[in-house]
Design a protein around this motif. Structure first.
Motif, PDB file in Angstrom:
ATOM      1  N   LYS A   2      -3.773   2.788 -13.272  1.00  0.00           N
ATOM      2  CA  LYS A   2      -3.777   4.260 -13.218  1.00  0.00           C
ATOM      3  C   LYS A   2      -4.921   4.800 -14.087  1.00  0.00           C
ATOM      4  O   LYS A   2      -5.663   5.691 -13.679  1.00  0.00           O
ATOM      5  CB  LYS A   2      -2.412   4.760 -13.708  1.00  0.00           C
ATOM      6  CG  LYS A   2      -2.173   6.226 -13.537  1.00  0.00           C
ATOM      7  CD  LYS A   2      -1.757   6.545 -12.116  1.00  0.00           C
ATOM      8  CE  LYS A   2      -1.466   8.033 -11.969  1.00  0.00           C
ATOM      9  NZ  LYS A   2      -1.316   8.426 -10.572  1.00  0.00           N
TER      10      LYS A   2
ATOM     11  N   HIS B 194      -5.032   5.490  -8.083  1.00  0.00           N
ATOM     12  CA  HIS B 194      -3.868   6.383  -8.035  1.00  0.00           C
ATOM     13  C   HIS B 194      -2.924   6.053  -6.887  1.00  0.00           C
ATOM     14  O   HIS B 194      -1.761   6.425  -6.926  1.00  0.00           O
ATOM     15  CB  HIS B 194      -4.341   7.838  -7.922  1.00  0.00           C
ATOM     16  CG  HIS B 194      -5.172   8.254  -9.097  1.00  0.00           C
ATOM     17  ND1 HIS B 194      -4.664   8.275 -10.386  1.00  0.00           N
ATOM     18  CD2 HIS B 194      -6.476   8.619  -9.191  1.00  0.00           C
ATOM     19  CE1 HIS B 194      -5.621   8.648 -11.221  1.00  0.00           C
ATOM     20  NE2 HIS B 194      -6.731   8.853 -10.522  1.00  0.00           N
ATOM     21  N   ASP B 195      -3.446   5.381  -5.854  1.00  0.00           N
ATOM     22  CA  ASP B 195      -2.599   5.026  -4.713  1.00  0.00           C
ATOM     23  C   ASP B 195      -1.860   3.733  -5.079  1.00  0.00           C
ATOM     24  O   ASP B 195      -2.215   2.628  -4.659  1.00  0.00           O
ATOM     25  CB  ASP B 195      -3.490   4.839  -3.479  1.00  0.00           C
ATOM     26  CG  ASP B 195      -2.670   4.645  -2.225  1.00  0.00           C
ATOM     27  OD1 ASP B 195      -1.445   4.866  -2.278  1.00  0.00           O
ATOM     28  OD2 ASP B 195      -3.258   4.264  -1.193  1.00  0.00           O
TER      29      ASP B 195
ATOM     30  N   LEU C  88       1.954   1.838  -6.464  1.00  0.00           N
ATOM     31  CA  LEU C  88       3.422   1.868  -6.540  1.00  0.00           C
ATOM     32  C   LEU C  88       3.906   0.718  -7.420  1.00  0.00           C
ATOM     33  O   LEU C  88       3.512  -0.433  -7.211  1.00  0.00           O
ATOM     34  CB  LEU C  88       4.020   1.733  -5.134  1.00  0.00           C
ATOM     35  CG  LEU C  88       5.555   1.662  -5.079  1.00  0.00           C
ATOM     36  CD1 LEU C  88       6.204   2.970  -5.525  1.00  0.00           C
ATOM     37  CD2 LEU C  88       6.026   1.314  -3.663  1.00  0.00           C
TER      38      LEU C  88
ATOM     39  N   ARG D  24       5.146   6.475 -17.540  1.00  0.00           N
ATOM     40  CA  ARG D  24       5.756   7.732 -17.075  1.00  0.00           C
ATOM     41  C   ARG D  24       4.807   8.898 -17.327  1.00  0.00           C
ATOM     42  O   ARG D  24       4.604   9.744 -16.451  1.00  0.00           O
ATOM     43  CB  ARG D  24       7.082   7.968 -17.802  1.00  0.00           C
ATOM     44  CG  ARG D  24       8.178   7.046 -17.298  1.00  0.00           C
ATOM     45  CD  ARG D  24       9.540   7.745 -17.420  1.00  0.00           C
ATOM     46  NE  ARG D  24      10.548   7.093 -16.615  1.00  0.00           N
ATOM     47  CZ  ARG D  24      11.568   6.407 -17.097  1.00  0.00           C
ATOM     48  NH1 ARG D  24      11.718   6.243 -18.402  1.00  0.00           N
ATOM     49  NH2 ARG D  24      12.453   5.868 -16.275  1.00  0.00           N
TER      50      ARG D  24
ATOM     51  N   GLY E  71       2.127   9.250 -14.913  1.00  0.00           N
ATOM     52  CA  GLY E  71       2.526   9.654 -13.566  1.00  0.00           C
ATOM     53  C   GLY E  71       2.500   8.532 -12.545  1.00  0.00           C
ATOM     54  O   GLY E  71       2.331   8.784 -11.346  1.00  0.00           O
ATOM     55  N   VAL E  72       2.698   7.294 -12.995  1.00  0.00           N
ATOM     56  CA  VAL E  72       2.767   6.172 -12.043  1.00  0.00           C
ATOM     57  C   VAL E  72       4.057   6.295 -11.225  1.00  0.00           C
ATOM     58  O   VAL E  72       5.131   6.548 -11.786  1.00  0.00           O
ATOM     59  CB  VAL E  72       2.767   4.817 -12.805  1.00  0.00           C
ATOM     60  CG1 VAL E  72       3.050   3.661 -11.855  1.00  0.00           C
ATOM     61  CG2 VAL E  72       1.459   4.613 -13.538  1.00  0.00           C
ATOM     62  N   GLU E  73       3.959   6.143  -9.928  1.00  0.00           N
ATOM     63  CA  GLU E  73       5.163   6.198  -9.080  1.00  0.00           C
ATOM     64  C   GLU E  73       5.955   4.901  -9.250  1.00  0.00           C
ATOM     65  O   GLU E  73       5.400   3.800  -9.136  1.00  0.00           O
ATOM     66  CB  GLU E  73       4.762   6.381  -7.611  1.00  0.00           C
ATOM     67  CG  GLU E  73       5.982   6.527  -6.725  1.00  0.00           C
ATOM     68  CD  GLU E  73       5.639   6.628  -5.241  1.00  0.00           C
ATOM     69  OE1 GLU E  73       4.443   6.768  -4.903  1.00  0.00           O
ATOM     70  OE2 GLU E  73       6.587   6.547  -4.439  1.00  0.00           O
TER      71      GLU E  73
ATOM     72  N   ALA F 278       9.460   2.729  -8.159  1.00  0.00           N
ATOM     73  CA  ALA F 278      10.622   2.584  -7.273  1.00  0.00           C
ATOM     74  C   ALA F 278      11.533   1.528  -7.873  1.00  0.00           C
ATOM     75  O   ALA F 278      11.191   0.341  -7.914  1.00  0.00           O
ATOM     76  CB  ALA F 278      10.175   2.169  -5.875  1.00  0.00           C
TER      77      ALA F 278
END
Ligand SMILES: Cc1cc2nc3c(=O)[nH]c(=O)nc-3n(C[C@H](O)[C@H](O)[C@H](O)COP(=O)(O)OP(=O)(O)OC[C@H]3O[C@@H](n4cnc5c(N)ncnc54)[C@H](O)[C@@H]3O)c2cc1C
Length: 621
Positions: free
Chosen positions: A25, A30-31, A33, A147, A150-152, A154
């Motif tokens: 990041k 940015h893309d 997961l 966090r 802003g890392v996504e 799941a």
């Protein structure tokens, strides 16, 4: 079924996976997961030890150190590639300081210098620690940072298959435990940070819920190296924890009982040592000679591991540490000088083991109390347990898999360590791997090259085979017990050479049966774990059997035993080679490659600068 596509998929949120996601990041990928069983899952956040160690380059006072000296220490462990060793040394300070800057409380003095102590296989004082929970502190700081960046993320996802298209990785199929459904994530790059093979052994000090997932990558054709090289040692079993450091230095009483845990209590170590002073000196040494080491038998501290094993595995008894009274008529004057001086300097030549522990390390008592074990009222059950795999998946100096393009194994699942490693170097390697993989991806793997149609087709096939295997009626618990016991019996610290080929064949039989017959759909999560763990146990046993066939002998934490049960001496020639193993979809290929030497480039500044500017440090395009 949910399907999506990202540039980079990070699987696993231990110290390594979190660091990789954060670094990616930061470098503008940015893309991205981060997919994981859970932020609270895995080894890093759930484990520790008496003083959990982080190994780094020496940076205190006038004691000289350098990347090359540190690389040499890694390399000296044997069966290590020198170029990887140099990378893990060169990035050591950068990764350590990154953690410091993220708020991991590594101690420094009033001048800001980071002091160190000596750990096992360490010629200098390079080790540091935040206390018992170093890797947890690392995770907590990294989670905050991930966090904030802003890392996504799941969570509650368990990867069931890795997707492969031709020679490259293309993402993963995961079970979503929240929705009780499979989902597919296609990815240009996959960073694989699933930790060590915690679910492989019956006797294990990996956190109970951590199973690992190396089997997924082995099945997908990722090459592995050094799989037979693991660490085993004494650990408590009710709450899984290494009984190293002060737990041993306070000289607890070793008791064995009948299988009921009460009857026929005996101080069994005395049968072997006869001399109580020597026995207590060996117990003391076990504190910082924690892993079972074939060089420390029959006359060294690892004899204690063997005697514990004999009581538990051979005689079917149970072994406990009792901190409430002294062992073998303890007389401090009869201890070795090393043990006596240490205890004198610590002001601990008095009382019971518990009183000494309270004086030297009160937190060690609290730790067990926090897990409902009161050392003041009950003995602590122990066994010889699997703790760490020095081997794992094979990768180059940018942590790219050697056989699967766009696939980056990092952390414990990466097998960069050899026969032995300095204590604490696992945590260093995980951070370095994260930095390197992220840097490579950010600089070389941002453009989309994946043939999505081909990836979709591959995923469909995998999914349909997976679903077929979820209409069976096998008992996952029985299968897990079978392969875990096989690993502990044949792939643990004692390896009976004449039985290893048979064990590998039995492993293969179990894998075939499981894949043919399957499990009920209601057991999907356990089934997913069993498929990959059983597959891994087969490949590990193939690697161990091959090592035995070659006559490598006993080394590190694994004693190869002859027909009479005696350790076969090591053939040291093999320290200059790394064992590689790979599954090609039908059969297993295993062999030796010579260790790559430590590179000694000239380091001419103008040249380095130019190669850095034009990107040739990442290799040819
Ligand atoms: C008792 C003990 C003491 C230790 N002491 C030390 C020490 O002092 N110094 C040292 O350097 N090392 C030590 N180690 C080793 C070190 O702690 C580990 O090697 C390290 O923490 C591993 O970090 P990791 O990020 O690679 O994996 P982990 O922290 O295990 O993380 C793996 C992640 O992958 C996830 N995952 C796994 N499978 C799947 C799947 N199928 N799908 C999705 N997610 C998945 C997990 O949930 C987890 O989030 C010790 C280990 C133990 C057990």
């Amino acid at each position: 079924m949910t399907t999506r596509k990202v540039n980079t998929l990070v699987i696993g949120s231990g110290a390594a996976g979190l660091a990789a996601a954060l670094r990616l990041k930061t470098l503008g990928v940015h893309d991205l997961l981060l997919l994981t069983e859970g932020l609270r899952r895995g080894t890093s956040i759930n484990t520790g030890s008496d003083k959990q160690t982080y190994y780094k380059l020496g940076i205190y006072g006038a004691e000289p150190d350098s990347p090359e000296l540190l690389a040499q220490t890694f390399f000296d462990g044997g069966s290590v590639h020198g170029d990887t060793a140099l990378v893990e040394a060169a990035l050591s300070v950068r990764c350590f300081m990154n953690l410091v800057n993220l708020g991991v409380p590594f101690p420094c003095d009033c001048y800001g210098q980071y002091a160190g102590y000596k750990t096992d296989h360490d010629p200098k004082r390079r080790a540091t620690s935040c206390g018992p929970y170093t890797s947890r502190e690392m995770c907590l700081a990294l989670i905050r940072a991930v966090r904030a960046a802003g890392v996504e993320i799941a969570e509650q996802r368990t990867v069931a298959e890795l997707i492969r298209v031709g020679n490259r990785a293309a993402g993963a199929i995961a079970w979503n435990e929240e929705c009780k459904a499979f989902e597919t994530v296609f990815a240009e790059n996959t960073v694989f940070a699933v930790g060590g093979p915690g679910g492989l052994y019956a006797s294990s000090v990996y956190p109970a819920g951590h199973l690992g997932a190396i089997g997924l990558a082995l099945k997908a054709g990722a090459e592995a190296q050094g799989l037979p090289e693991s660490q085993f040692g004494l650990a408590s079993t009710k709450f899984r924890w290494n009984v190293s450091g002060t737990y041993m230095q306070v000289l607890p009483r070793f008791l064995s009982t009948a299988a009921d845990g009460r009857g026929d209590e005996r101080e069994f170590l005395l049968d072997h040592f006869k001399d109580a002073g020597r026995m207590n000196s060996m117990i003391f040494l076990k504190g910082y000679q924690w892993p079972f080491d074939v060089r420390k038998v029959p006359d060294g501290s690892s004899m204690i591991d063997l005697l514990v094993h004999e009581e538990t595995a051979v005689k079917g008894r149970r072994v406990f540490l009792d901190f409430r009274s002294n062992t073998g008529g303890l007389d401090f004057a009869q201890l070795s000088e090393e043990a006596r001086v240490y205890l004198e300097k610590s002001g601990a030549c008095f009382g019971t083991p518990l009183e000494r522990l309270r004086k030297m390390n009160p937190g060690a008592i609290d730790l067990y109390r926090d897990h409902n074990i009161d050392l003041a009222t009950e003995p602590l059950e122990i066994a010889v347990c699997a703790q760490h795999n020095n081997g794992g998946l094979a990768a180059d100096i940018w942590y790219r898999s050697t056989t699967l393009d766009h696939f980056f194994p990092i952390g414990e699942v990466n097998g960069s360590h050899g026969v032995c490693r300095p204590g604490g170097s696992a945590l260093n390697a995980g951070q370095v791997g994260a930095f390197r993989a992220a840097e490579y991806i950010a600089n070389r793997c941002r453009t989309e090259t994946l043939d999505l149609a081909a990836a979709e087709k591959a995923a469909e096939l995998l999914l349909s085979s997976l679903r077929d295997r979820l209409h069976g009626n096998r008992d996952w618990r029985a299968d897990r017990r079978e392969f875990q016991q096989r690993m502990t019996r044949y792939g643990g610290h004692l390896r009976p050479v004449s039985q290893l080929r048979g064990a590998a064949d039995e492993a293969r039989r179990l894998v075939d049966e499981m894949y043919r017959e399957g499990y009920p759909e209601s057991d999907t999560l356990h089934a997913i774990a069993n498929f990959q763990l059983a597959f891994a146990h087969w490949i590990y046993l193939e690697a161990i059997a091959f090592q035995a066939d070659c006559g490598v002998g006993s080394r590190g934490s694994g004693a190869m035993l002859d027909e009479a049960g005696k350790p076969i001496p090591e053939n040291p020639v093999y320290r200059g080679f790394v064992e590689n193993i790979r599954y090609d979809g039908g059969s297993v290929h295993v062999g030796w490659v010579p260790c790559r030497p430590i590179p000694r480039p000239e380091g001419w500044f103008e040249t380095v600068w130019e190669e850095y500017r034009n990107g040739s440090i990442y290799g040819a395009l």
